[in-house]
Write a protein that holds these residues in place. Structure first.
Motif, PDB file in Angstrom:
ATOM      1  N   SER A  28       0.755  -1.213   0.081  1.00  0.00           N
ATOM      2  CA  SER A  28       0.063   0.041   0.022  1.00  0.00           C
ATOM      3  C   SER A  28       0.925   1.076   0.053  1.00  0.00           C
ATOM      4  N   ASN A  29       2.015   1.182   0.911  1.00  0.00           N
ATOM      5  CA  ASN A  29       2.655   2.301   0.930  1.00  0.00           C
ATOM      6  C   ASN A  29       3.527   2.680  -0.640  1.00  0.00           C
ATOM      7  N   ASN A  30       4.032   1.640  -1.026  1.00  0.00           N
ATOM      8  CA  ASN A  30       4.639   1.436  -2.493  1.00  0.00           C
ATOM      9  C   ASN A  30       3.762   2.321  -3.507  1.00  0.00           C
ATOM     10  N   ALA A  31       2.480   1.688  -3.325  1.00  0.00           N
ATOM     11  CA  ALA A  31       1.604   1.994  -4.265  1.00  0.00           C
ATOM     12  C   ALA A  31       1.563   3.552  -4.296  1.00  0.00           C
ATOM     13  N   GLY A  32       1.212   3.881  -2.946  1.00  0.00           N
ATOM     14  CA  GLY A  32       1.049   5.529  -2.725  1.00  0.00           C
ATOM     15  C   GLY A  32       2.258   6.353  -3.104  1.00  0.00           C
ATOM     16  N   VAL A  33       3.271   5.798  -2.946  1.00  0.00           N
ATOM     17  CA  VAL A  33       4.690   6.722  -3.287  1.00  0.00           C
ATOM     18  C   VAL A  33       4.731   6.538  -4.676  1.00  0.00           C
ATOM     19  N   SER A  34       4.540   5.591  -5.305  1.00  0.00           N
ATOM     20  CA  SER A  34       4.491   5.718  -7.044  1.00  0.00           C
ATOM     21  C   SER A  34       3.816   6.699  -7.596  1.00  0.00           C
ATOM     22  N   MET A  90       2.345   9.398  -6.046  1.00  0.00           N
ATOM     23  CA  MET A  90       2.892  10.584  -5.539  1.00  0.00           C
ATOM     24  C   MET A  90       3.900  10.890  -6.250  1.00  0.00           C
ATOM     25  N   ALA A  91       4.860  10.175  -6.340  1.00  0.00           N
ATOM     26  CA  ALA A  91       6.054  10.482  -7.194  1.00  0.00           C
ATOM     27  C   ALA A  91       5.973  10.873  -8.547  1.00  0.00           C
ATOM     28  N   PHE A  92       4.754  10.639  -8.879  1.00  0.00           N
ATOM     29  CA  PHE A  92       4.699  10.910 -10.411  1.00  0.00           C
ATOM     30  C   PHE A  92       3.768  12.170 -10.456  1.00  0.00           C
ATOM     31  N   ALA A  93       2.792  12.394  -9.524  1.00  0.00           N
ATOM     32  CA  ALA A  93       2.051  13.471  -9.519  1.00  0.00           C
ATOM     33  C   ALA A  93       2.814  14.678  -9.066  1.00  0.00           C
ATOM     34  N   LEU A  94       3.977  14.832  -8.109  1.00  0.00           N
ATOM     35  CA  LEU A  94       4.929  15.653  -7.572  1.00  0.00           C
ATOM     36  C   LEU A  94       5.682  16.148  -8.361  1.00  0.00           C
ATOM     37  N   GLY A  95       5.912  15.478  -9.779  1.00  0.00           N
ATOM     38  CA  GLY A  95       7.008  15.938 -10.607  1.00  0.00           C
ATOM     39  C   GLY A  95       6.534  17.134 -11.194  1.00  0.00           C
ATOM     40  N   PHE A  96       5.444  17.652 -11.190  1.00  0.00           N
ATOM     41  CA  PHE A  96       4.832  18.920 -12.009  1.00  0.00           C
ATOM     42  C   PHE A  96       5.485  20.028 -11.025  1.00  0.00           C
ATOM     43  N   ALA A  97       5.888  19.747  -9.784  1.00  0.00           N
ATOM     44  CA  ALA A  97       6.574  20.907  -9.176  1.00  0.00           C
ATOM     45  C   ALA A  97       7.995  20.953  -9.244  1.00  0.00           C
ATOM     46  N   PHE A  98       8.463  20.683 -10.517  1.00  0.00           N
ATOM     47  CA  PHE A  98       9.739  20.720 -10.965  1.00  0.00           C
ATOM     48  C   PHE A  98      10.594  19.295 -10.196  1.00  0.00           C
ATOM     49  N   GLY A  99       9.808  18.410 -10.031  1.00  0.00           N
ATOM     50  CA  GLY A  99      10.630  17.055  -9.625  1.00  0.00           C
ATOM     51  C   GLY A  99      11.201  17.153  -8.035  1.00  0.00           C
TER      52      GLY A  99
END
Length: 337
Positions: A188-194, A196-205
């Motif tokens: 569950s944690n890794n799915a959420g991290v995956s 969020m890691a993609f979504a937060l890329g729009f903040a210049f990574g």
């Protein structure tokens, strides 16, 4: 000659003239559409492909005129059918779901992953650094362990635990219930991290990088704990069954997020919106595959890890999955363009 006959003759002449003037475009469009429908795209010349949108509009205009002047039923039926077929070719869905899956799994996904290039390398380096940071923090001060590893999993996996206690969480039936909960949390944690890691890329990574460090620090802390009990390889084997797939998914998600962030921070000659749009399409295809990888990881965690209760077997499964993913992403479909 009767007036009615004169009107009929005039209508026939008008219909013939209309057909003769435009029939060449109709036949050309019909041939192009037929070739595309039969999957013979390579047989169509570049000139015909470029002319396809204009031909569609020309024939659609012919249909409109044919209706207004009441041409014969056969001509109207032919034009209506041709316009409908051409519309699906020009504006309709490009492929079926099965066709999309075939293209996606047949090389589209792997090419998108390879297109991330430097972003994957940066994400991998950050994940390795996060693991090292987690190890060093708890090695320097074991109190960091409680801050890094979720407290609900401190039943036996805490600094100072005996080797027998830690081994019991990896093998046998005695520790499987608690370990299953821990594995479910990891998934569950890794799915959420995956995601969020993609979504937060729009903040210049930048948030993506921090998230990768935070997540892998927990891995480093766990490795330190089991290393102290001489169970490093056993822990790696337990994690590798599903972990090689889950961590690879996190790597791809992080690389996808960084790809978007980097393109926005350094758009080159493009506008920021254009750069984000172009990189977003590639990253979105990668994320579609990440979802598939997480589903595979869930199956491995739910069945393979439970059925295999020895370290060599677990390492074999994890190693096979890792080799399979690497071969698919970095070797499969290289000759396709």
């Amino acid at each position: 000659m009767e007036p009615g006959s004169d009107l009929l003759t005039a209508a026939l002449l008008r219909s013939d003239r209309f057909r003769i003037e435009r029939e060449g475009d109709w036949q050309r469009l019909d041939a192009i559409v037929t070739a595309i429908e039969k999957g013979r795209l390579r047989r169509i010349s570049d000139a015909d492909l470029l002319a396809l949108p204009q031909l569609y509009r020309t024939v659609a205009s012919s249909l409109s005129i044919a209706r207004s002047i009441s041409l014969d039923t056969a001509t109207l039926g032919y034009l209506e059918t041709l316009v409908q077929r051409a519309w699906f070719v020009v504006y309709g869905p490009r492929t079926s779901l099965i066709g999309w899956l075939r293209g996606f799994l047949g090389g589209g996904w792997s090419r998108s992953v390879r297109g991330l290039g430097i972003d994957l390398a940066v994400a991998f380096a950050v994940m390795v650094a996060g693991t090292i940071v987690g190890w060093l923090l708890v090695a320097h001060d074991p109190d960091w362990y409680g801050a890094i590893v979720p407290g609900q999993f401190g039943d036996g996996r805490v600094p100072g635990a005996s080797a027998e206690t830690l081994r019991g969480t990896l093998f046998g039936n005695s520790g499987q219930n608690g370990l299953g909960v821990f594995a479910a949390y990891l998934f569950s944690n890794n799915a959420g991290v995956s995601i969020m890691a993609f979504a937060l890329g729009f903040a210049f990574g930048i948030p993506t990088l921090l998230l990768l460090v935070q997540n892998t620090a927990m891995l480093g802390a766990m490795l330190w704990l089991y290393h102290g009990a001489g169970l490093t390889i056993d822990l790696i084997g337990w994690l590798s069954v599903h972990g090689t797939t889950e961590l690879f998914a996190i790597l791809l998600a992080g690389g996808a997020g960084l790809h978007i962030g980097r393109s926005m921070a350094f758009p080159g000659n493009r506008s920021v919106l254009t750069a984000a749009s172009e990189s977003g399409r590639r990253a979105a295809q990668v994320m579609a595959g990440v979802v598939l990888m997480l589903i595979v990881a869930a199956g491995l965690e739910g069945f393979a890890r439970q059925l295999v209760d020895n370290t060599p077997g677990r390492l074999a499964i994890g190693g096979f999955m890792l080799a399979g993913w690497c071969a698919y992403f970095f070797a499969f479909g290289l000759r396709r363009r």
